[in-house]
Motif scaffolding. Sequence first.
Motif, PDB file in Angstrom:
ATOM      1  N   CYS A  55      -4.041  -1.927   0.953  1.00 37.39           N
ATOM      2  CA  CYS A  55      -4.563  -0.774   1.679  1.00 37.39           C
ATOM      3  C   CYS A  55      -5.885  -1.199   2.304  1.00 37.39           C
TER       4      CYS A  55
ATOM      5  N   TRP B 275      -6.460   3.084   5.829  1.00 35.25           N
ATOM      6  CA  TRP B 275      -5.225   3.401   5.101  1.00 35.25           C
ATOM      7  C   TRP B 275      -4.616   4.709   5.594  1.00 35.25           C
TER       8      TRP B 275
ATOM      9  N   ALA C 181       1.307   5.339  -0.086  1.00 33.36           N
ATOM     10  CA  ALA C 181       0.483   6.466   0.338  1.00 33.36           C
ATOM     11  C   ALA C 181       1.287   7.757   0.432  1.00 33.36           C
TER      12      ALA C 181
ATOM     13  N   CYS D 228       0.874  -1.155   0.000  1.00 32.29           N
ATOM     14  CA  CYS D 228       0.000   0.000   0.000  1.00 32.29           C
ATOM     15  C   CYS D 228       0.920   1.215   0.000  1.00 32.29           C
TER      16      CYS D 228
ATOM     17  N   ALA E 142      -3.854   7.149  -1.137  1.00 28.25           N
ATOM     18  CA  ALA E 142      -3.183   5.850  -1.139  1.00 28.25           C
ATOM     19  C   ALA E 142      -3.610   5.042  -2.344  1.00 28.25           C
TER      20      ALA E 142
ATOM     21  N   TYR F 172       2.170   2.099   8.576  1.00 34.08           N
ATOM     22  CA  TYR F 172       3.158   2.106   7.500  1.00 34.08           C
ATOM     23  C   TYR F 172       4.547   1.827   8.043  1.00 34.08           C
TER      24      TYR F 172
END
Length: 126
Positions: free
Chosen positions: A103, A107, A35, A33, A50, A113
């Motif tokens: 995601c 998210w 972002a 994912c 994202a 992250y």
Amino acid sequence: EVQLVESGGGSVQAGGSLRLSCAASRYTYSRYCMAWFRQAPGKEREGVAAIITGGFIRYYADSVKGRFTISQDNAKDMLYLQMNSLKPEDTAMYYCAAAEGSCGAKWYNYWGYNYWGQGTQVTVSS
């Protein structure tokens, strides 16, 4: 370990546009994912947009919908954020981030992250 390097920040007047880029390297998983986050002085880091690597579904914060567009070039391992109709409240440090896997509905939570770039400053004057 994934490495992320942002570029493209700068100073613009309200109503202007900027395009941020994020160069990614050393992917070890098949899907991430990817972002963009931003953080203004004295404020919490905020999820902006994202997208899943190789995917088409895009996620946006309400504050940027219709003005910002996240995109990617998988062949080059590049992530982009096209920012149009910029407002003074968009002023912040912008970060590229990556999380292993897809995601999710959350998210926008920065703590999900694993990897972060160093950030690039965006300043919008009125």
